[in-house]
Design an enzyme around this catalytic site. Structure first.
Site, PDB file in Angstrom:
ATOM      1  N   GLU A   1       0.681  -1.636   1.103  1.00 22.00           N
ATOM      2  CA  GLU A   1       0.193  -2.699   1.993  1.00 22.00           C
ATOM      3  C   GLU A   1       1.344  -3.700   2.227  1.00 22.00           C
ATOM      4  O   GLU A   1       1.550  -4.189   3.327  1.00 22.00           O
ATOM      5  CB  GLU A   1      -1.016  -3.394   1.363  1.00 22.00           C
ATOM      6  CG  GLU A   1      -1.637  -4.408   2.286  1.00 22.00           C
ATOM      7  CD  GLU A   1      -3.046  -4.802   1.858  1.00 22.00           C
ATOM      8  OE1 GLU A   1      -3.837  -3.928   1.431  1.00 22.00           O
ATOM      9  OE2 GLU A   1      -3.360  -5.992   1.957  1.00 22.00           O
TER      10      GLU A   1
ATOM     11  N   SER B   1      -1.838  -7.900  -2.657  1.00 21.51           N
ATOM     12  CA  SER B   1      -2.064  -6.508  -3.070  1.00 21.51           C
ATOM     13  C   SER B   1      -0.919  -5.632  -2.592  1.00 21.51           C
ATOM     14  O   SER B   1      -0.551  -5.663  -1.421  1.00 21.51           O
ATOM     15  CB  SER B   1      -3.374  -5.990  -2.452  1.00 21.51           C
ATOM     16  OG  SER B   1      -4.449  -6.667  -3.038  1.00 21.51           O
TER      17      SER B   1
ATOM     18  N   ARG C   1      -6.266  -2.893   8.161  1.00 18.67           N
ATOM     19  CA  ARG C   1      -4.929  -3.478   7.967  1.00 18.67           C
ATOM     20  C   ARG C   1      -3.931  -3.039   9.056  1.00 18.67           C
ATOM     21  O   ARG C   1      -2.734  -2.872   8.783  1.00 18.67           O
ATOM     22  CB  ARG C   1      -4.353  -3.109   6.592  1.00 18.67           C
ATOM     23  CG  ARG C   1      -5.167  -3.589   5.421  1.00 18.67           C
ATOM     24  CD  ARG C   1      -5.188  -5.110   5.282  1.00 18.67           C
ATOM     25  NE  ARG C   1      -6.005  -5.484   4.153  1.00 18.67           N
ATOM     26  CZ  ARG C   1      -7.333  -5.695   4.238  1.00 18.67           C
ATOM     27  NH1 ARG C   1      -7.978  -5.614   5.405  1.00 18.67           N
ATOM     28  NH2 ARG C   1      -8.020  -6.026   3.171  1.00 18.67           N
TER      29      ARG C   1
HETATM   30  C1  LIG Z   1      -1.571 -14.342  -3.075  1.00 18.03           C
HETATM   31  C2  LIG Z   1      -1.760 -13.457  -1.872  1.00 18.03           C
HETATM   32  C3  LIG Z   1      -3.014 -13.025  -1.523  1.00 18.03           C
HETATM   33  C4  LIG Z   1      -3.206 -12.203  -0.395  1.00 18.03           C
HETATM   34  N1  LIG Z   1      -4.470 -11.815  -0.072  1.00 18.03           N
HETATM   35  C5  LIG Z   1      -4.670 -11.029   1.011  1.00 18.03           C
HETATM   36  C6  LIG Z   1      -5.980 -10.616   1.382  1.00 18.03           C
HETATM   37  O1  LIG Z   1      -6.976 -10.982   0.743  1.00 18.03           O
HETATM   38  N2  LIG Z   1      -6.121  -9.838   2.470  1.00 18.03           N
HETATM   39  C7  LIG Z   1      -5.050  -9.428   3.223  1.00 18.03           C
HETATM   40  O2  LIG Z   1      -5.238  -8.717   4.228  1.00 18.03           O
HETATM   41  N3  LIG Z   1      -3.785  -9.801   2.902  1.00 18.03           N
HETATM   42  C8  LIG Z   1      -3.569 -10.591   1.819  1.00 18.03           C
HETATM   43  N4  LIG Z   1      -2.298 -10.979   1.477  1.00 18.03           N
HETATM   44  C9  LIG Z   1      -1.156 -10.503   2.271  1.00 18.03           C
HETATM   45  C10 LIG Z   1      -0.699 -11.485   3.368  1.00 18.03           C
HETATM   46  O3  LIG Z   1      -1.127 -12.787   3.085  1.00 18.03           O
HETATM   47  C11 LIG Z   1      -1.230 -11.083   4.737  1.00 18.03           C
HETATM   48  O4  LIG Z   1      -0.796  -9.788   5.054  1.00 18.03           O
HETATM   49  C12 LIG Z   1      -0.763 -12.067   5.820  1.00 18.03           C
HETATM   50  O5  LIG Z   1      -1.562 -11.873   6.951  1.00 18.03           O
HETATM   51  C13 LIG Z   1       0.714 -11.901   6.197  1.00 18.03           C
HETATM   52  O6  LIG Z   1       1.072 -12.952   7.100  1.00 18.03           O
HETATM   53  P1  LIG Z   1       2.534 -13.563   7.109  1.00 18.03           P
HETATM   54  O7  LIG Z   1       2.597 -14.555   8.205  1.00 18.03           O
HETATM   55  O8  LIG Z   1       2.902 -14.072   5.762  1.00 18.03           O
HETATM   56  O9  LIG Z   1       3.404 -12.280   7.482  1.00 18.03           O
HETATM   57  P2  LIG Z   1       4.851 -11.905   6.916  1.00 18.03           P
HETATM   58  O10 LIG Z   1       4.751 -11.547   5.479  1.00 18.03           O
HETATM   59  O11 LIG Z   1       5.842 -12.912   7.313  1.00 18.03           O
HETATM   60  O12 LIG Z   1       5.128 -10.575   7.752  1.00 18.03           O
HETATM   61  C14 LIG Z   1       4.385  -9.402   7.483  1.00 18.03           C
HETATM   62  C15 LIG Z   1       4.537  -8.468   8.685  1.00 18.03           C
HETATM   63  O13 LIG Z   1       3.924  -9.104   9.813  1.00 18.03           O
HETATM   64  C16 LIG Z   1       4.862  -9.199  10.860  1.00 18.03           C
HETATM   65  N5  LIG Z   1       4.591 -10.428  11.605  1.00 18.03           N
HETATM   66  C17 LIG Z   1       4.518 -11.703  11.151  1.00 18.03           C
HETATM   67  N6  LIG Z   1       4.232 -12.549  12.166  1.00 18.03           N
HETATM   68  C18 LIG Z   1       4.132 -11.778  13.270  1.00 18.03           C
HETATM   69  C19 LIG Z   1       3.858 -12.054  14.639  1.00 18.03           C
HETATM   70  N7  LIG Z   1       3.645 -13.280  15.089  1.00 18.03           N
HETATM   71  N8  LIG Z   1       3.813 -11.008  15.509  1.00 18.03           N
HETATM   72  C20 LIG Z   1       4.037  -9.742  15.101  1.00 18.03           C
HETATM   73  N9  LIG Z   1       4.308  -9.422  13.816  1.00 18.03           N
HETATM   74  C21 LIG Z   1       4.351 -10.435  12.917  1.00 18.03           C
HETATM   75  C22 LIG Z   1       6.235  -9.188  10.217  1.00 18.03           C
HETATM   76  O14 LIG Z   1       7.212  -8.696  11.123  1.00 18.03           O
HETATM   77  C23 LIG Z   1       5.992  -8.214   9.087  1.00 18.03           C
HETATM   78  O15 LIG Z   1       6.108  -6.900   9.566  1.00 18.03           O
HETATM   79  C24 LIG Z   1      -2.096 -11.814   0.378  1.00 18.03           C
HETATM   80  C25 LIG Z   1      -0.803 -12.257   0.022  1.00 18.03           C
HETATM   81  C26 LIG Z   1      -0.635 -13.077  -1.076  1.00 18.03           C
HETATM   82  C27 LIG Z   1       0.734 -13.573  -1.425  1.00 18.03           C
END
Ligand SMILES: Cc1cc2nc3c(=O)[nH]c(=O)nc-3n(C[C@H](O)[C@H](O)[C@H](O)COP(=O)(O)OP(=O)(O)OC[C@H]3O[C@@H](n4cnc5c(N)ncnc54)[C@H](O)[C@@H]3O)c2cc1C
Length: 314
Positions: free
Chosen positions: A309, A217, A167
């Site tokens: 996380e 999570s 992660r």
């Molecule tokens: C229902 C559900 C299920 C999930 N299941 C999983 C799973 O199975 N495995 C898992 O690992 N995660 C899971 N997640 C968590 C989440 O989906 C992941 O962490 C996802 O990759 C976050 O992406 P995001 O674009 O939504 O980031 P955001 O939530 O918008 O941002 C999260 C972080 O990433 C940074 N960020 C976003 N885009 C960029 C970029 N382009 N460059 C640099 N930093 C950036 C932001 O600044 C912030 O610090 C789940 C979430 C939900 C709601």
């Protein structure tokens, strides 16, 4: 000043509408950015006038404070083009929805991302956090990542240079912005790949409380090696190889008797106890109170400090 340099910027935009938790106060300034140029200009402008700047993707890993966020929040909405290059390499911008990159790859009969079916968020957010599930991780297929470092240098990093770990990545550790990336995939069977991706989505619907807003999570899983021997035995039948021997954090939360606990309109899910759900109208402070409750009780009972996380943004 900001409006002149960044014409699309808005003031006092509630972030609840931009997170999967549906929680959070306003961003002082908010810019939905649809081109890479806009992102670069926004970051440079904010830094020039010493305004804090935060780049978000799909908001699926964020808990935003009730009082909101000072400074500029840039929402990466650079979603295209997603393209197929030579040798089964797919290139996509960071703002592309991960699910769209998966579907595109499968439509070209390319294998390697289907494990992530149903994983919310953007391609860039997934790379930054090295998102993973079902034994797969983003790092498994990454060839190169284009990013903006903290000195505004545009860099192209190889997989090895991206420093991926559980992660995490160099982008997370150094707060660099992912702009786009290439993944190397293999030829596969379109129908089978679709089936795998769909089965992951179905699994999530069945096992995770997707009927309520949430941020996935809340805590990282616990490495078996970090557990006291007595608990290694107690949880021996719960160990998963994902991506190394871990015990899912949910088991400690259940063991501490916390499944179903509520504070305000936030609840530790009974369907999956590593999820906190918003029953409607939950505040960030309710979620934080549940997080503290979990951390304290799990520490007292099992001697382990659960790591977050989900990211708290204030
Ligand atoms: C229902 C559900 C299920 C999930 N299941 C999983 C799973 O199975 N495995 C898992 O690992 N995660 C899971 N997640 C968590 C989440 O989906 C992941 O962490 C996802 O990759 C976050 O992406 P995001 O674009 O939504 O980031 P955001 O939530 O918008 O941002 C999260 C972080 O990433 C940074 N960020 C976003 N885009 C960029 C970029 N382009 N460059 C640099 N930093 C950036 C932001 O600044 C912030 O610090 C789940 C979430 C939900 C709601």
């Amino acid at each position: 000043m900001l409006k002149k340099e960044l014409p699309g910027v808005k003031k006092q935009v509630p972030l609840a509408a931009h997170t999967t938790f549906n929680i959070g106060g306003p961003a002082e300034y908010f810019l939905p950015a649809t081109t890479q140029k806009e992102i670069l200009r926004a970051i440079k402008t904010a830094k020039k006038i010493k305004l804090p700047v935060f780049v978000m993707g799909g908001g699926s890993n964020l808990l935003v404070s009730d009082s909101g966020v000072r400074g500029l929040v840039v929402k990466n909405q650079v979603t295209s083009p997603v393209v197929l290059k030579k040798n089964n390499v797919v290139e996509a911008p960071a703002g592309a929805v991960l699910g769209k990159v998966i579907d595109f790859s499968i439509s070209k009969s390319l294998q390697g991302l289907e494990w992530a079916g149903g994983l919310p968020g953007t391609f860039g957010g997934g790379i930054r956090g090295n998102a993973g599930a079902f034994g797969g991780e983003m790092k498994d297929t990454i060839v190169s990542v284009r990013a903006l470092d903290d000195q505004f240098n545009l860099r192209k990093l190889s997989n090895g240079e991206s420093g991926f770990s559980y992660r995490s990545s160099i982008f997370k550790r150094k707060n660099w912005v992912v702009l786009s990336a290439q993944v190397k995939l293999k030829k596969g069977n379109k129908k089978k790949l679709k089936e795998i991706s769909n089965s992951r989505k179905d699994y999530r619907k069945e096992k995770h409380p997707l009927e309520y807003p949430n941020a996935g999570s809340v805590f990282k899983n616990v490495a078996v090696k970090d557990l006291a021997p007595i608990f290694q035995s107690e949880f021996a039948d719960k160990v998963k190889q994902d991506p190394f021997p871990i015990v899912p954090a949910a088991w400690f939360i259940i063991g501490a008797g916390l499944a179903g606990k509520k504070v305000g309109r936030a609840q530790i899910s009974q369907k999956h106890s590593n999820y906190i759900v918003n029953l409607g109208g939950a505040k960030a402070k309710d979620v934080l109170a549940l997080i503290d409750m979990v951390k304290n009780n799990v520490k007292n009972k099992y001697g382990i400090v659960l790591e977050m996380e989900v990211q708290y943004l204030e």
